[in-house]
Write a protein that holds these residues in place. Structure first.
Motif, PDB file in Angstrom:
ATOM      1  N   VAL A   1     -46.125  78.877  61.296  1.00 14.30           N
ATOM      2  CA  VAL A   1     -47.089  77.778  61.392  1.00 14.30           C
ATOM      3  C   VAL A   1     -47.608  77.661  62.816  1.00 14.30           C
ATOM      4  O   VAL A   1     -48.828  77.566  63.058  1.00 14.30           O
ATOM      5  N   LYS A   2     -46.698  77.666  63.775  1.00 14.39           N
ATOM      6  CA  LYS A   2     -47.094  77.534  65.182  1.00 14.39           C
ATOM      7  C   LYS A   2     -47.939  78.726  65.635  1.00 14.39           C
ATOM      8  O   LYS A   2     -48.883  78.565  66.419  1.00 14.39           O
ATOM      9  N   THR A   3     -47.610  79.912  65.125  1.00 13.24           N
ATOM     10  CA  THR A   3     -48.401  81.104  65.450  1.00 13.24           C
ATOM     11  C   THR A   3     -49.825  80.954  64.941  1.00 13.24           C
ATOM     12  O   THR A   3     -50.795  81.265  65.654  1.00 13.24           O
ATOM     13  N   ARG A   4     -49.984  80.450  63.721  1.00 17.60           N
ATOM     14  CA  ARG A   4     -51.324  80.293  63.144  1.00 17.60           C
ATOM     15  C   ARG A   4     -52.133  79.249  63.920  1.00 17.60           C
ATOM     16  O   ARG A   4     -53.335  79.423  64.131  1.00 17.60           O
ATOM     17  N   ILE A   5     -51.489  78.198  64.372  1.00 13.42           N
ATOM     18  CA  ILE A   5     -52.197  77.179  65.147  1.00 13.42           C
ATOM     19  C   ILE A   5     -52.689  77.770  66.467  1.00 13.42           C
ATOM     20  O   ILE A   5     -53.816  77.503  66.898  1.00 13.42           O
ATOM     21  N   ARG A   6     -51.870  78.582  67.096  1.00 19.04           N
ATOM     22  CA  ARG A   6     -52.291  79.237  68.342  1.00 19.04           C
ATOM     23  C   ARG A   6     -53.468  80.178  68.085  1.00 19.04           C
ATOM     24  O   ARG A   6     -54.375  80.293  68.912  1.00 19.04           O
ATOM     25  N   GLU A   7     -53.449  80.846  66.935  1.00 19.14           N
ATOM     26  CA  GLU A   7     -54.557  81.744  66.587  1.00 19.14           C
ATOM     27  C   GLU A   7     -55.852  80.960  66.392  1.00 19.14           C
ATOM     28  O   GLU A   7     -56.924  81.400  66.830  1.00 19.14           O
ATOM     29  N   ILE A   8     -55.758  79.807  65.735  1.00 19.79           N
ATOM     30  CA  ILE A   8     -56.949  78.976  65.541  1.00 19.79           C
ATOM     31  C   ILE A   8     -57.464  78.480  66.887  1.00 19.79           C
ATOM     32  O   ILE A   8     -58.679  78.465  67.140  1.00 19.79           O
ATOM     33  N   ALA A   9     -56.550  78.095  67.771  1.00 19.25           N
ATOM     34  CA  ALA A   9     -56.956  77.647  69.115  1.00 19.25           C
ATOM     35  C   ALA A   9     -57.672  78.768  69.856  1.00 19.25           C
ATOM     36  O   ALA A   9     -58.708  78.546  70.506  1.00 19.25           O
ATOM     37  N   ALA A  10     -57.145  79.989  69.753  1.00 19.31           N
ATOM     38  CA  ALA A  10     -57.776  81.135  70.416  1.00 19.31           C
ATOM     39  C   ALA A  10     -59.182  81.370  69.866  1.00 19.31           C
ATOM     40  O   ALA A  10     -60.127  81.626  70.627  1.00 19.31           O
ATOM     41  N   LEU A  11     -59.333  81.285  68.535  1.00 15.83           N
ATOM     42  CA  LEU A  11     -60.658  81.457  67.914  1.00 15.83           C
ATOM     43  C   LEU A  11     -61.656  80.460  68.480  1.00 15.83           C
ATOM     44  O   LEU A  11     -62.791  80.819  68.833  1.00 15.83           O
ATOM     45  N   LEU A  12     -61.246  79.198  68.578  1.00 17.97           N
ATOM     46  CA  LEU A  12     -62.174  78.155  69.006  1.00 17.97           C
ATOM     47  C   LEU A  12     -62.515  78.272  70.484  1.00 17.97           C
ATOM     48  O   LEU A  12     -63.651  77.983  70.895  1.00 17.97           O
ATOM     49  N   ILE A  13     -61.567  78.700  71.295  1.00 20.31           N
ATOM     50  CA  ILE A  13     -61.863  78.901  72.718  1.00 20.31           C
ATOM     51  C   ILE A  13     -62.836  80.070  72.895  1.00 20.31           C
ATOM     52  O   ILE A  13     -63.783  79.999  73.691  1.00 20.31           O
ATOM     53  N   VAL A  14     -62.622  81.148  72.135  1.00 22.56           N
ATOM     54  CA  VAL A  14     -63.531  82.295  72.212  1.00 22.56           C
ATOM     55  C   VAL A  14     -64.926  81.891  71.721  1.00 22.56           C
ATOM     56  O   VAL A  14     -65.947  82.314  72.289  1.00 22.56           O
ATOM     57  N   GLU A  15     -64.991  81.062  70.660  1.00 25.55           N
ATOM     58  CA  GLU A  15     -66.288  80.590  70.175  1.00 25.55           C
ATOM     59  C   GLU A  15     -67.012  79.770  71.247  1.00 25.55           C
ATOM     60  O   GLU A  15     -68.237  79.858  71.397  1.00 25.55           O
ATOM     61  N   THR A  16     -66.250  78.971  72.002  1.00 22.68           N
ATOM     62  CA  THR A  16     -66.841  78.201  73.100  1.00 22.68           C
ATOM     63  C   THR A  16     -67.387  79.141  74.170  1.00 22.68           C
ATOM     64  O   THR A  16     -68.485  78.929  74.712  1.00 22.68           O
ATOM     65  N   ALA A  17     -66.634  80.198  74.460  1.00 23.26           N
ATOM     66  CA  ALA A  17     -67.090  81.188  75.441  1.00 23.26           C
ATOM     67  C   ALA A  17     -68.361  81.887  74.962  1.00 23.26           C
ATOM     68  O   ALA A  17     -69.298  82.118  75.739  1.00 23.26           O
ATOM     69  N   ARG A  18     -68.414  82.209  73.675  1.00 22.31           N
ATOM     70  CA  ARG A  18     -69.603  82.863  73.122  1.00 22.31           C
ATOM     71  C   ARG A  18     -70.827  81.974  73.270  1.00 22.31           C
ATOM     72  O   ARG A  18     -71.904  82.440  73.644  1.00 22.31           O
ATOM     73  N   ARG A  19     -70.649  80.679  72.966  1.00 19.90           N
ATOM     74  CA  ARG A  19     -71.782  79.772  73.118  1.00 19.90           C
ATOM     75  C   ARG A  19     -72.232  79.697  74.571  1.00 19.90           C
ATOM     76  O   ARG A  19     -73.427  79.589  74.857  1.00 19.90           O
ATOM     77  N   GLY A  20     -71.279  79.766  75.483  1.00 22.40           N
ATOM     78  CA  GLY A  20     -71.611  79.718  76.911  1.00 22.40           C
ATOM     79  C   GLY A  20     -72.471  80.885  77.345  1.00 22.40           C
ATOM     80  O   GLY A  20     -73.257  80.774  78.296  1.00 22.40           O
ATOM     81  N   LEU A  21     -72.342  82.021  76.652  1.00 28.13           N
ATOM     82  CA  LEU A  21     -73.137  83.205  76.970  1.00 28.13           C
ATOM     83  C   LEU A  21     -74.329  83.367  76.025  1.00 28.13           C
ATOM     84  O   LEU A  21     -74.953  84.421  75.985  1.00 28.13           O
ATOM     85  N   GLY A  22     -74.600  82.314  75.254  1.00 31.58           N
ATOM     86  CA  GLY A  22     -75.785  82.338  74.396  1.00 31.58           C
ATOM     87  C   GLY A  22     -75.627  83.120  73.124  1.00 31.58           C
ATOM     88  O   GLY A  22     -76.625  83.466  72.477  1.00 31.58           O
ATOM     89  N   LEU A  23     -74.383  83.424  72.740  1.00 34.31           N
ATOM     90  CA  LEU A  23     -74.141  84.164  71.496  1.00 34.31           C
ATOM     91  C   LEU A  23     -73.980  83.156  70.354  1.00 34.31           C
ATOM     92  O   LEU A  23     -72.877  82.732  70.018  1.00 34.31           O
ATOM     93  N   GLN A  24     -75.081  82.762  69.782  1.00 30.76           N
ATOM     94  CA  GLN A  24     -75.070  81.723  68.763  1.00 30.76           C
ATOM     95  C   GLN A  24     -74.628  82.285  67.414  1.00 30.76           C
ATOM     96  O   GLN A  24     -74.961  83.412  67.043  1.00 30.76           O
TER      97      GLN A  24
END
Length: 296
Positions: A40-63
């Motif tokens: 469970v904790k591993t999956r939560i960390r994976e979801i957190a990683a996905l959302l941080i990477v998505e934030t980074a993508r938006r920062g570089l204009g990758l919509q």
């Protein structure tokens, strides 16, 4: 709140985003609050990683389309599903994916009416309360009762489906319940199944994990087990796990409440003497062994 990705020379620092979101403390809190549950904790960390990477993508204009965050938690009672739901809400808020660090926990009775025209307003009122945060529906399979032709649960499901699709940027829905019943629910409601992106299974605790949980629960209440009580508590856990209606950490909490009751009566029976701190905070072996679990 919303974290912003700082672009320097066309690059983004993911570690900076992680620290800026401050979700490390949330994940550490989950580790402190819940024993075991490594998948469970591993999956939560994976979801957190996905959302941080998505934030980074938006920062570089990758919509791209925002990731779907609706979830299903499956497992037996007392395995930490509600606690994880609360921490998920905190994490999503810190990452800017929901407006409010807010969880509304409901069951079928909160959403489904008993007569025509009652279900829609009840369901819409719950959705209104949860908007901007997380809606946690426990025993979600009870929303669907095909054996009852006059049941209004399907109306609640249809309203919920519409909001999950149209307002998914402002509401995260978590469905929770026993795995086999949730599987049946999804087979009967494929539209709901298609909207759930994350399925997280909560395993039962082992006897050693439940003993550790008992010790943590007692510590929060300023109690402790003495040396003789600890192995008796583990024996109790093993016996209780083999009995019907065992609910993991929930059953352990109930057992500790009864042990505290016995300790209080033991101390009160000898009220002619003065008590020190150690006497008031210690659960003895006899306080646990008096349980009827040992008689059965």
């Amino acid at each position: 709140m919303s974290i912003l990705a700082e672009v320097t020379d066309g690059e983004i620092d993911l570690d900076q985003l992680y620290r800026q979101a401050n979700i490390g403390e949330t994940i550490e809190a989950l580790d402190r609050e819940l024993v075991g549950l490594v998948p469970v904790k591993t999956r939560i960390r994976e979801i957190a990683a996905l959302l941080i990477v998505e934030t980074a993508r938006r920062g570089l204009g990758l919509q791209a389309e925002p990731p779907s965050l609706h979830m299903c938690f499956t497992g037996n009672p007392g395995t930490g599903k509600t606690t994880v739901g609360q921490r998920i809400a905190e994490m999503l808020h810190q990452l800017g994916y929901i407006r409010r660090n807010h969880v509304v926990s409901v069951t079928r009775d909160d959403m489904v009416g008993q007569y025509i025209g009652h279900t829609a307003p009840k369901t819409k009122e719950i959705l209104k309360k949860a908007m901007g945060g997380v809606l946690f529906i426990d025993e979600a399979y009870y929303l669907y009762r095909p054996e009852n032709e006059r049941d209004y649960g399907q109306e609640a499901i249809e309203i919920l489906l519409q909001v999950m699709e149209e307002r998914r940027d402002d509401l995260v829905v978590v469905l929770a319940g026993y795995k086999d019943r949730m599987d049946t629910f999804f087979r009967s409601n494929p539209s709901m199944a298609s909207r759930i992106a994350h399925h997280i299974d909560f395993p039962d605790y082992s006897a050693d994990e439940l003993l550790r949980i008992a010790e943590l629960m007692l510590a929060k209440m300023n109690y402790r087990l003495d040396e003789e009580a600890a192995p008796v508590m583990r024996d109790y856990i093993t016996r209780r796990m083999a009995q019907p209606r065992f609910s993991n950490a929930r059953s352990i909490r109930n057992a500790l409440d009864r042990a505290r009751l016995r300790q209080a009566n033991r101390l009160f029976a000898d009220r002619g003497r003065k008590l020190d701190r150690a006497a008031l905070e210690t659960i003895g072996a006899a306080d646990i062994r008096a349980s009827r679990v040992f008689l059965e």
